[in-house]
Design an enzyme around this catalytic site. Structure first.
Site, PDB file in Angstrom:
ATOM      1  N   GLU A  18     122.261  -4.174  63.213  1.00  0.00           N
ATOM      2  CA  GLU A  18     122.462  -3.143  64.219  1.00  0.00           C
ATOM      3  C   GLU A  18     121.300  -2.196  64.611  1.00  0.00           C
ATOM      4  O   GLU A  18     120.617  -2.006  63.672  1.00  0.00           O
ATOM      5  CB  GLU A  18     123.527  -2.151  63.673  1.00  0.00           C
ATOM      6  CG  GLU A  18     125.093  -2.441  63.792  1.00  0.00           C
ATOM      7  CD  GLU A  18     126.230  -1.574  63.261  1.00  0.00           C
ATOM      8  OE1 GLU A  18     125.985  -0.413  63.451  1.00  0.00           O
ATOM      9  OE2 GLU A  18     127.327  -1.923  62.664  1.00  0.00           O
TER      10      GLU A  18
HETATM   11  O1  IFM Z   1     129.708   2.500  65.720  1.00  0.00           O
HETATM   12  C1  IFM Z   1     129.052   2.480  64.665  1.00  0.00           C
HETATM   13  C2  IFM Z   1     129.208   1.331  63.649  1.00  0.00           C
HETATM   14  O2  IFM Z   1     130.479   1.143  63.404  1.00  0.00           O
HETATM   15  C3  IFM Z   1     128.489   1.269  62.440  1.00  0.00           C
HETATM   16  N1  IFM Z   1     126.910   1.752  62.682  1.00  0.00           N
HETATM   17  C4  IFM Z   1     126.710   2.820  63.389  1.00  0.00           C
HETATM   18  C5  IFM Z   1     127.388   2.494  64.741  1.00  0.00           C
HETATM   19  C6  IFM Z   1     127.192   3.702  65.624  1.00  0.00           C
HETATM   20  O3  IFM Z   1     127.621   4.985  65.409  1.00  0.00           O
END
Ligand code: IFM
Length: 410
Positions: A326
């Protein structure tokens, strides 16, 4: 649509999503209960979300059409085991179809077993505060591994397993006001569930749950590997931590952020780095962003360079292959998302040039989705979603990152 799946060893370019944030009507999950509790910390309930439970094929086609070769998404434990020990063959079949759709579109699927949500029955019996939660989570992982493992490129256990620690340092989740509000919400959720307790992964009592959750992670890795020997990883929330004043104890702060989770990566084949910003540490703890610094829609400092620090930290401390599982920005100004992506990818390339084994980049997120307590107010998506019709409209940043992804492979 691309023809064929990425070849083994090919760099994975994708977007990341989570079941509860996009599927809609996740009624058997713990979050559904707390979103509807009175009082609640949630700005609004998740409702239909992006209706991806029905539109997963459209989402896969969209991601592939943009130029990606991988997709990270979550399966929902609450759908697969809506009552303790009662596994839904239909729900498992549904996720088999989602995985097949990814593969048909040339997207290597990376699957999250639990992206913060758990079944409501599991939360109402105390979640990971109960010692037997370890076996319950491992049993779920075993079912998933046996039925779905063969269709996955890789799996991860918990999303951002150390989220409770980040919440403590970033959102003051330990402060008296937050604690009082979350206690009231969980008391209401317990009452609504006919229980005297309700325990969540996002707002945990770490002293009671963390050891069990780490054991559950390890047991799930073993269960997945025994069921189908696929690559399994652990994802952590990792923000750059910088000393901003003399006397700042970065090491102590880092311990606070990760605790024993750094050691929990040991049985894994890879780690997932999830980075959004940096945290500046002063002599007395966390400092606010520098005066005048640009803030994202989530209130964080706009600091895409953080990704370079966290990749290097993961490489040094965890010594495993790395996927950026992410990285992204909440913003209504899509040009800032493009700038964020470019700066973050420059860091990733620098790390690779220094010999660090980074194997993929998954942008958070494909769609504007349900951002937990913030509801639908924060826009992390490359693609906008109409809240009434669910129509998907790619933003310029989607085409931008998609072009980078496909040109990197030609
Ligand atoms: O949306 C969240 C995700 O579920 C987990 N990591 C951070 C993202 C943004 O806040």
């Amino acid at each position: 649509m691309r023809s064929g799946m990425p070849k083994p060893g090919e760099f994975l370019w994708g977007t990341a999503t989570a079941a509860h944030q996009i599927e809609g009507n996740n009624v058997n999950s713990d979050f559904w209960v707390v979103e509807h509790a009175t009082p609640t910390l949630f700005r609004e309930p998740s409702g239909d979300a992006c209706d991806s439970y029905h539109r997963y094929n459209e989402d896969a086609a969209l991601a592939a059409g943009l130029g990606f070769n991988a997709h990270r998404f979550g399966i929902e434990w609450a759908r697969i085991e809506p009552e303790p020990g009662r596994f839904s063959a239909a729900a498992l079949d549904h996720y088999a179809r989602v995985l097949e759709s990814c593969r048909r579109h040339g997207l290597a699927p990376m699957v999250t077993l639990s992206h913060w949500t758990v079944p409501r029955w599991f939360a109402a019996r105390g979640g990971f505060e109960q010692a037997d939660s370890v076996d319950l989570f491992a049993r779920f992982a075993d079912k998933v591994g046996r039925r779905l493992g063969g269709l996955m490129t890789a799996a991860t256990t918990f999303n951002e397993a150390n989220i409770g620690r980040l919440a403590r340092v970033l959102f003051n989740a330990d402060g008296p006001r937050f604690r009082a509000a979350s206690r009231a919400m969980f008391a209401a959720a317990a009452e609504a569930s006919g229980s005297d307790r309700f325990a969540s992964v996002l707002f945990p009592d770490l002293a009671r749950s963390e050891e069990n959750q780490i054991a559950a992670h390890v047991a799930a890795v073993q269960a997945l590997k025994a069921a189908d020997d696929l690559p399994v990883g652990l994802t952590l929330t990792m923000q750059a931590v910088e000393a901003a004043e003399p006397g700042a104890d970065v090491e102590a702060f880092t311990d606070e952020l990760y605790g024993a989770w750094l050691g929990a990566a040991e049985p894994c084949d890879f780690v997932g780095v999830q980075t959004y910003t940096r945290i500046r540490v002063g002599a007395a703890g966390r400092l606010p962003p520098p005066e005048g610094a640009e803030r994202t829609g989530a209130g964080y400092e706009f600091y895409p360079q953080a990704l370079g620090d966290t990749i290097r930290f993961a490489a040094e401390r965890l010594r495993k292959p790395i996927y950026v599982t992410e990285n992204g920005i909440a913003t209504d100004d899509d040009a800032r998302r493009v700038a964020y992506i470019d700066a973050a990818l420059a860091e990733l390339r620098r790390a690779q040039a220094d010999g660090i084994d980074v194997r993929g980049y998954f942008h958070w997120s494909l769609l504007d989705n349900f951002e937990w307590t913030a509801g639908y107010s924060q826009k992390f998506g490359l693609v906008a979603v109409d809240r009434a019709s669910f129509e998907r409209t790619p933003k310029p940043s989607a085409r931008h990152l998609g072009r980078i992804a496909s040109s990197a492979r030609t």
